[in-house]
Design an enzyme around this catalytic site. Sequence first.
Site, PDB file in Angstrom:
ATOM      1  N   SER A 259       0.824  -1.201   0.000  1.00  0.00           N
ATOM      2  CA  SER A 259       0.000   0.000   0.000  1.00  0.00           C
ATOM      3  C   SER A 259       0.857   1.250   0.000  1.00  0.00           C
ATOM      4  O   SER A 259       1.996   1.256   0.448  1.00  0.00           O
ATOM      5  CB  SER A 259      -0.890   0.005   1.250  1.00  0.00           C
ATOM      6  OG  SER A 259      -0.073   0.175   2.397  1.00  0.00           O
ATOM      7  N   LYS A 260       0.259   2.289  -0.536  1.00  0.00           N
ATOM      8  CA  LYS A 260       0.930   3.575  -0.645  1.00  0.00           C
ATOM      9  C   LYS A 260       1.317   4.116   0.728  1.00  0.00           C
ATOM     10  O   LYS A 260       2.341   4.761   0.890  1.00  0.00           O
ATOM     11  CB  LYS A 260      -0.057   4.534  -1.313  1.00  0.00           C
ATOM     12  CG  LYS A 260       0.564   5.687  -2.057  1.00  0.00           C
ATOM     13  CD  LYS A 260      -0.493   6.261  -2.983  1.00  0.00           C
ATOM     14  CE  LYS A 260      -0.328   7.742  -3.160  1.00  0.00           C
ATOM     15  NZ  LYS A 260      -1.473   8.307  -3.900  1.00  0.00           N
ATOM     16  N   ARG A 261       0.463   3.836   1.681  1.00  0.00           N
ATOM     17  CA  ARG A 261       0.704   4.303   3.050  1.00  0.00           C
ATOM     18  C   ARG A 261       2.019   3.810   3.624  1.00  0.00           C
ATOM     19  O   ARG A 261       2.747   4.522   4.284  1.00  0.00           O
ATOM     20  CB  ARG A 261      -0.450   3.814   3.949  1.00  0.00           C
ATOM     21  CG  ARG A 261      -1.455   4.889   4.248  1.00  0.00           C
ATOM     22  CD  ARG A 261      -1.789   4.861   5.716  1.00  0.00           C
ATOM     23  NE  ARG A 261      -0.598   5.086   6.527  1.00  0.00           N
ATOM     24  CZ  ARG A 261      -0.575   5.816   7.622  1.00  0.00           C
ATOM     25  NH1 ARG A 261      -1.655   6.393   8.032  1.00  0.00           N
ATOM     26  NH2 ARG A 261       0.527   5.972   8.311  1.00  0.00           N
TER      27      ARG A 261
END
Length: 501
Positions: A259-261
């Site tokens: 995920s980008k997070r």
Amino acid sequence: MPADTRVRIAPSPTGPLHIGTARTALFNYLFARHTGGRFILRLEDTDVARSSVAFEQDILDGLHWLGITWDEGPGVAGLEEAGPYAPYRQMQRLPDYAAAAAALLAMDRAYPCYCTPEELDADRKAQEAGKLPPRYVGRCASLTADERQAKGAGGRRGALRFRVPEGVVGWDDLVRDRVEIDTSNLGGDFVIVRGDGTPLYHFTVVVDDMAMRISHVIRGEDHVSNTPKHILLFDALGYPRPIFGHLPLILNPDGTKMSKRKSQTAVADYIAQGFTREALVNYFAFLGWSPGTEEEVFTLEELGERFDLAKVQKGGARFDRERLEWLNGQWIRRLADEDLVERLMPFLEASAASGEIGRLPAEDEVRSLLPIVRERIPTLASLPGLVGFLWTDELDVDPATIAPKRWDAATTREALAAARDRMAAHDAVTWEADELEPPLRDLVESRGWKAGDLFMAIRVATTGRTATPPLFDTLVALGRDRTLLRLDAAIAGLGTVVAGG
RNA sequence: GCCGCAUUCGUCUAGAGGCCCAGGACACCGCCCUCUCAAGGCGGAGACCACCGGUUCGAAUCCGGUAUGCGGUACCA
């Protein structure tokens, strides 16, 4: 014998090229290359609200940059549409979906549903409260013609739902062997066409894979639970089923879905950080696959020769940036001089533009540096950080950092002055590493110093750093004038201590 | 919750019944090389093959269960 092997990558232009998409594309590409099949690119842009041409551009540019080229694909990013099953963009294939939807409707394998989002939401909440799995309750499944007419009054079209039959759907997965799923777990009749008439993913993917004669659907593990829906649709439409293969996911370092997070997910980020296409491709291929030998470094072409879906891992693989960097270093060391220089220049230009370095070196200058910097840069972007002092006019060296641990300021000043004199004896012609070193070694010996101390003092005085390429090569790159100038500045900075002896 | 999938050194993996008291790579540690930093060479530490029970003369490899993790569960893709 099965028909010709045809595989595809079907990105949705709702974000920049994700490394997960790139990896899936790579595996499809390698599978096609290995089997002599064709690799198709199709844009799944039916989510109009989130899709954009900028993302399309980023995705296609990124795949091209990686060297993952397609045999058939849409006309975008300066490319001609190519292939016998055009168009390769879903929003241009609407008539196909409409025809397939009409067929399903005529067979009563699909029906219009007039439930409102509020009703659906209430259903879901009730199921949640009752600890039941969420599923469509079938409110519109058996409406009479009159009821449909009434519900559809005022031009309300309703969404189209596919009737999910009872039973078990199974397939022989190319990487996970036999998979079987009971259709009662599919969440009930699912929507294939929105109320506004635009088709949904589960539907378009089947219609297109059939239309484009896709023989093998190779995609991420996150699609395993969607596959029964697709198989049901293939069957209902009378299409032959393709062969499925579900790849393990790329995970964040903590083991959750990428995920980008938690990770950098855009291929563009890695490009900007100075990773090479070779390293990225090499790394992606080894995330979930291995040739079964102890070799680690492969070109895209070599990967195509060796790739085998049967050797793909079933469990997810965590993204390990350290390993990527190591591979990047391996590749930087393998690139031809011209090629490396060409790849380095954009990063130098960026550094010059940002002011990190004072001037942009010429390609020839960069090329001449290669022997001493090549194995010291983990990424293409790290060259300025290594030898930026070569391209900066005013070097700000804190005098306090110049003296080696064993020396005081006076000794350092004296040593630098003596070294400066020896070096000044050289003219521009003899300003070579081989010529510079012996006199300084003599000096060190005659004074009873340690070579390392003198060299470190000179290093810091002329570069401002304690870690540089080999000193004399570095001084040659710096040039006679600037070396002497910087030494003078350092000597002056060390104060007016009286030189001993 | 329900459904599905997975589980070998910290990480990526080799391993498809005896070759495995488990091999390689990254990272880590040490030594060598050496003017620093890298690169390279050599060596080290690191996995009771998730657990329990079966099958078998023999299991990391086959079967069952448990645990844990992950994925999915949209008129997103």
